[in-house]
Design a protein around this motif. Structure first.
Motif, PDB file in Angstrom:
ATOM      1  N   LEU A 167      11.481  -2.185 -12.385  1.00 48.14           N
ATOM      2  CA  LEU A 167      10.124  -1.854 -11.969  1.00 48.14           C
ATOM      3  C   LEU A 167       9.694  -2.920 -10.970  1.00 48.14           C
ATOM      4  O   LEU A 167      10.039  -4.082 -11.113  1.00 48.14           O
ATOM      5  N   GLN A 168       8.927  -2.535  -9.961  1.00 49.37           N
ATOM      6  CA  GLN A 168       8.504  -3.484  -8.931  1.00 49.37           C
ATOM      7  C   GLN A 168       7.091  -3.980  -9.213  1.00 49.37           C
ATOM      8  O   GLN A 168       6.279  -3.246  -9.778  1.00 49.37           O
ATOM      9  N   VAL A 169       6.813  -5.204  -8.769  1.00 50.64           N
ATOM     10  CA  VAL A 169       5.467  -5.766  -8.923  1.00 50.64           C
ATOM     11  C   VAL A 169       4.409  -4.779  -8.414  1.00 50.64           C
ATOM     12  O   VAL A 169       3.348  -4.601  -9.007  1.00 50.64           O
ATOM     13  N   GLU A 170       4.728  -4.132  -7.293  1.00 48.05           N
ATOM     14  CA  GLU A 170       3.729  -3.302  -6.613  1.00 48.05           C
ATOM     15  C   GLU A 170       3.748  -1.842  -7.064  1.00 48.05           C
ATOM     16  O   GLU A 170       3.179  -0.978  -6.392  1.00 48.05           O
ATOM     17  N   HIS A 171       4.365  -1.543  -8.218  1.00 46.47           N
ATOM     18  CA  HIS A 171       4.428  -0.147  -8.666  1.00 46.47           C
ATOM     19  C   HIS A 171       3.052   0.506  -8.845  1.00 46.47           C
ATOM     20  O   HIS A 171       2.936   1.727  -8.737  1.00 46.47           O
ATOM     21  N   PRO A 172       1.966  -0.268  -9.121  1.00 44.37           N
ATOM     22  CA  PRO A 172       0.674   0.404  -9.334  1.00 44.37           C
ATOM     23  C   PRO A 172       0.184   1.260  -8.164  1.00 44.37           C
ATOM     24  O   PRO A 172      -0.472   2.275  -8.384  1.00 44.37           O
ATOM     25  N   VAL A 173       0.508   0.878  -6.916  1.00 50.94           N
ATOM     26  CA  VAL A 173      -0.005   1.715  -5.815  1.00 50.94           C
ATOM     27  C   VAL A 173       0.620   3.101  -5.857  1.00 50.94           C
ATOM     28  O   VAL A 173      -0.025   4.098  -5.513  1.00 50.94           O
TER      29      VAL A 173
ATOM     30  N   LEU B 149      -4.792  -6.932  -7.869  1.00 50.34           N
ATOM     31  CA  LEU B 149      -6.003  -6.133  -7.731  1.00 50.34           C
ATOM     32  C   LEU B 149      -5.602  -4.888  -6.960  1.00 50.34           C
ATOM     33  O   LEU B 149      -5.011  -4.982  -5.876  1.00 50.34           O
ATOM     34  N   ILE B 150      -5.893  -3.727  -7.545  1.00 48.85           N
ATOM     35  CA  ILE B 150      -5.447  -2.469  -6.956  1.00 48.85           C
ATOM     36  C   ILE B 150      -6.662  -1.554  -6.772  1.00 48.85           C
ATOM     37  O   ILE B 150      -7.484  -1.440  -7.685  1.00 48.85           O
TER      38      ILE B 150
ATOM     39  N   VAL C 236       5.857  16.173  -7.159  1.00 45.93           N
ATOM     40  CA  VAL C 236       5.285  14.815  -7.144  1.00 45.93           C
ATOM     41  C   VAL C 236       4.030  14.789  -6.264  1.00 45.93           C
ATOM     42  O   VAL C 236       4.113  15.032  -5.055  1.00 45.93           O
ATOM     43  N   PRO C 237       2.866  14.528  -6.833  1.00 47.85           N
ATOM     44  CA  PRO C 237       1.643  14.539  -6.032  1.00 47.85           C
ATOM     45  C   PRO C 237       1.588  13.356  -5.062  1.00 47.85           C
ATOM     46  O   PRO C 237       2.259  12.356  -5.268  1.00 47.85           O
ATOM     47  N   LEU C 238       0.794  13.515  -4.018  1.00 46.08           N
ATOM     48  CA  LEU C 238       0.492  12.397  -3.123  1.00 46.08           C
ATOM     49  C   LEU C 238      -0.969  12.555  -2.752  1.00 46.08           C
ATOM     50  O   LEU C 238      -1.329  13.438  -1.975  1.00 46.08           O
ATOM     51  N   ARG C 239      -1.775  11.750  -3.360  1.00 46.02           N
ATOM     52  CA  ARG C 239      -3.204  11.936  -3.158  1.00 46.02           C
ATOM     53  C   ARG C 239      -3.885  10.626  -2.777  1.00 46.02           C
ATOM     54  O   ARG C 239      -3.732   9.620  -3.465  1.00 46.02           O
ATOM     55  N   GLY C 240      -4.597  10.621  -1.664  1.00 42.77           N
ATOM     56  CA  GLY C 240      -5.404   9.474  -1.274  1.00 42.77           C
ATOM     57  C   GLY C 240      -4.577   8.275  -0.854  1.00 42.77           C
ATOM     58  O   GLY C 240      -3.419   8.399  -0.425  1.00 42.77           O
ATOM     59  N   HIS C 241      -5.172   7.107  -0.986  1.00 46.17           N
ATOM     60  CA  HIS C 241      -4.529   5.890  -0.498  1.00 46.17           C
ATOM     61  C   HIS C 241      -4.808   4.749  -1.473  1.00 46.17           C
ATOM     62  O   HIS C 241      -5.908   4.619  -1.990  1.00 46.17           O
TER      63      HIS C 241
ATOM     64  N   GLU D 159       0.821  -1.199   0.000  1.00 43.37           N
ATOM     65  CA  GLU D 159       0.000   0.000   0.000  1.00 43.37           C
ATOM     66  C   GLU D 159       0.862   1.258   0.000  1.00 43.37           C
ATOM     67  O   GLU D 159       2.045   1.228   0.330  1.00 43.37           O
ATOM     68  N   ALA D 160       0.237   2.326  -0.421  1.00 49.53           N
ATOM     69  CA  ALA D 160       0.898   3.631  -0.394  1.00 49.53           C
ATOM     70  C   ALA D 160      -0.167   4.673  -0.087  1.00 49.53           C
ATOM     71  O   ALA D 160      -1.264   4.595  -0.613  1.00 49.53           O
ATOM     72  N   PRO D 161       0.123   5.637   0.779  1.00 46.94           N
ATOM     73  CA  PRO D 161       1.344   5.731   1.581  1.00 46.94           C
ATOM     74  C   PRO D 161       1.367   4.697   2.699  1.00 46.94           C
ATOM     75  O   PRO D 161       0.396   3.966   2.892  1.00 46.94           O
ATOM     76  N   ALA D 162       2.490   4.640   3.447  1.00 43.54           N
ATOM     77  CA  ALA D 162       2.594   3.702   4.561  1.00 43.54           C
ATOM     78  C   ALA D 162       1.753   4.215   5.722  1.00 43.54           C
ATOM     79  O   ALA D 162       1.769   5.418   6.003  1.00 43.54           O
TER      80      ALA D 162
END
Ligand code: ADP
Ligand code: ADP
Ligand code: MG
Length: 661
Positions: free
Chosen positions: A293-299, A390-391, A328-333, A241-244
């Motif tokens: 690229l990491q598997v979890e890059h979509p988050v 699933l993201i 660099v934006p940081l929006r939501g979770h 998940e992102a952010p932590a």
């Protein structure tokens, strides 16, 4: 800019890269093994070439062959995805020599980070904090043991060339060290061709927090925030998940700076991830850098609104980063789960077979599905058993959790075992919901996450009963069947002038019956409640059942009906007492190969008296080691296979004589 890119990978990541290329108007060239001739990435690409047989070594890992295809097809660049050749410096070098752009970091950066030991030495010099440990060249077992004692138990032995959670052994006490070292080295040699190890302090209840970094050939390096990948099983990520949870801006800045320092220290260009292990008191240590690229890059894509594959392609083409650090934006979770073909109830054993039914939730602004398979495809034993990622995204973590639970409840897979229900319990469990994640969470919550199977409730049985009737009625004029159709109840018998029939199912080792009464003028009763409904072609069943309105899916697979309703799922086995009389006792089992694989160690000696649970031999299947243990106290009479043999699923592996008790 490139006009044609070859994708040296398969599965969801190959499909993912194709999607961005298509958006950018770049033609795509797929490569595939004989086992993947009909795979989704082959169907999606503009061109596709077979590069060899099913085992990766003979196809996806063939550097020369892949470059030959790249040249012949006129591709100017190669995207390596993750796994396979993505962190192979020889491949990156060969691409350069062939005049083809490798979409990844410079060869020197791959080399510098390829060995965890060398990377740690380098990071030490760059002033990045490290987990206390030993990462030297001297691999004398006695020295390693002394180092472990100096560090203090528990320690973690890691293959220096390791990845994907492989080649790691936790050692709790000095007496276990030598055996764990030998086992770790064996796995490291067979998986990575290199048995060098390092030893680290094993942190208790740590979190895995990693920073996405990006560099360009102008010398800029920025971070795109963190991902928390603490929900792990056997050191492999399950939920990211992102952010932590609980991350503060100060800590984010400190970790981002350490990660960018690490990247700069090796002249990094392109996408990379610096992985940190963080203790509960908020100190963090460098663990490794993944130069791809990491598997979890979509988050990260979801919270920043960026397309990281597009960034990779642009940067590889010489363009500067599209954003500065401050932009660099940081929006939501955002939360991602990895949906695997595996059986949580059977120790997460990978599952292979045809996807009889594969229905991920619909994509939307909040839900993204990255997958390399479609219904009808076969999950083969040759590759990683991940079916999909699933993201989800939402404004807050709490709402993202809700989105994930909803999306998982809609995810239907039949034909191979899968972890969808397990993932739902994981995201839904109290500690996860509260953001209290650490790498031990799954193991601690095991009993909650993998409960004893419960028999299906009455409404699931009603749905199943109705679906059976509908399929028997065979009146699928269009795609639906009405309950009022004249049922062909050939084997029904009359009860007061009405047709009565009992369907029997086995659910969670219990027998359950559904009684169906078909009255005159098309009326129907299921378990005493008036019923009417419809069944769609995709198995959706809507049933008015007394006062209840049921809405679910029923998918038949052989004699088993898979019922999906209200976010839960049950397997109901049709019991036909006449056909299966006397068949219900199962083999004692335990000594048969759980799946096709290779014998990699014969542990016990022939003639030895062993205790129940003692390891007899080790096999490797689907990139995992499985230890076959004695089912009871007894004597090992013979091994039926030799070291190195490939054995089919179900093969009896040893002759074993139980001790008289
Ligand atoms: P891989 O290359 O297999 O990804 P890593 O070094 O990144 O190997 O470690 C994988 C996982 O193992 C981490 O995410 C973490 O859960 C666990 N781990 C690694 N090092 C430690 C440590 N020193 N203490 C506790 N857990 C660790
Ligand atoms: P990540 O953080 O991206 O998961 P890992 O080091 O755990 O990084 O592993 C990279 C991923 O690549 C793993 O999830 C694994 O599924 C995949 N992978 C590794 N080797 C192979 C392979 N030979 N074939 C297919 N996938 C692989
Ligand atoms: Mg790692």
């Amino acid at each position: 800019m490139f006009t044609k890119i070859l994708i040296a990978n398969r599965g969801e990541i190959a499909c993912r890269v194709i999607k961005t290329c298509r958006k950018l108007g770049i033609r795509t060239v797929a490569v595939y093994s004989e086992a993947d001739a009909g795979a989704r990435h082959v169907r999606l690409a503009d061109e596709a070439y077979c590069v060899g047989s099913a085992p990766s070594r003979e196809s996806y890992l063939r550097v020369e062959k892949i470059l030959e295809v790249a040249k012949a097809s006129g591709a100017q660049a190669v995207h390596p995805g993750y796994g396979f050749l993505s962190e192979n410096e020889g491949f990156a070098k060969s691409c350069a020599e062939a005049g083809i752009v490798f979409i990844g970091p410079p060869v020197e950066a791959i080399r510098a980070m390829g060995s965890k030991s060398a990377a740690k030495s380098l990071m030490e010099k760059a002033g990045v904090p490290l987990v206390p440990g030993y990462h030297g060249d001297d691999q004398d077992p006695a020295l390693l043991q002394r180092q472990a004692e100096r560090i203090g138990f528990p320690v973690l032995i890691k293959a220096s060339a390791g990845g994907g959670g492989k080649g790691m052994r936790v050692v709790e006490k000095a007496a276990d060290f030598a055996a764990a070292l030998a086992s770790c080295q064996r796995e490291a040699r067979s998986s990575f061709g290199d048995d060098k190890v390092l030893v680290e302090k094993y942190l208790v209840r740590p979190r895995h927090i990693e920073i996405q970094v990006f560099g360009d050939s102008q010398g800029n390096v920025i971070s795109l925030h963190e991902r928390d990948c603490s929900a792990q099983r056997r050191h492999q990520k399950v939920v990211e998940e992102a952010p932590a949870p609980g991350m503060t801006p100060e800590r984010r800045a400190a970790m981002g700076k350490a990660a960018c320092d690490a990247a700069r220290a090796v002249g990094y260009v392109g996408a990379g991830t610096v992985e940190f292990i963080a203790s509960q008191d908020a100190t963090f240590y460098f663990m490794e850098m993944n130069t791809r690229l990491q598997v979890e890059h979509p988050v990260t894509e979801m919270i920043t609104g960026q397309d990281l594959v597009e960034w990779q392609i642009r940067v590889a083409g010489g363009a500067p980063l599209p954003l500065t650090q401050d932009q660099v934006p940081l929006r939501g979770h955002s939360i991602e789960v990895r949906v695997y073909a595996e059986e949580p109830e059977k120790g997460f054993l990978p599952s292979i077979g045809a996807l009889r039914h594969f229905a991920p939730p619909a994509a939307s602004a909040h839900v993204r599905v990255d997958t390399g398979v479609e219904q009808g495809d076969v999950v083969s034993p040759h590759y990683d058993p991940m079916l999909a990622k699933l993201i989800v995204w939402d404004e807050t973590r709490e709402r993202a959790c809700e989105r994930m639970l909803q999306a998982l409840s809609e995810f239907r897979v039949v034909g191979v075992g899968n972890n969808v229900e397990f993932l739902g319990r994981l995201v839904g469990c109290d500690p996860f919901r509260a953001g209290q994640v650490d790498t031990g969470l799954i193991e601690r919550e095991r009993a909650t996450l993998i409960p004893e199977a419960e028999p299906a409730p009455a409404d699931a049985l009603a749905l199943a009963g109705f679906a059976v009737l509908a399929s028997e009625a065979r009146v699928r004029s269009t795609s639906t069947v009405e309950a009022h159709s004249p049922w062909a109840l050939a084997d029904g018998w009359r009860l007061n002038g009405r047709l009565r029939r009992v369907l029997a199912f086995k659910t969670a080792e219990t027998s359950r019956e559904v009684t169906i009464v078909h009255g005159g003028s098309g009326s129907l009763e299921i378990d005493g409640r008036a019923s009417s409904g419809r069944v769609d072609a995709d198995g959706r069943v809507r049933l008015a059942w007394g006062d209840a309105r049921l809405d679910g899916h029923v998918v038949a697979h052989g004699e088993t009906l898979h019922v999906f309703a209200g976010g839960r799922r049950w397997s109901l086995q049709r019991l036909d007492p006449l056909l299966h009389a006397g068949e219900d006792q199962e083999e004692a089992g335990g000594l048969a190969a759980p799946m096709s694989g290779k014998i990699i160690a014969l542990v016990a000696s022939i003639g030895a008296e062993v205790e129940k649970g003692a390891p007899l031999l080790v096999m490797e299947a689907m990139k995992m080691e499985h230890t076959i243990v004695a089912p009871a106290n007894g004597t090992l009479k013979a091994f039926r296979f030799a070291l190195g043999d490939q054995v089919p699923e179900g093969a009896e592996l040893v002759d074993f004589e139980k001790a008289a008790s």
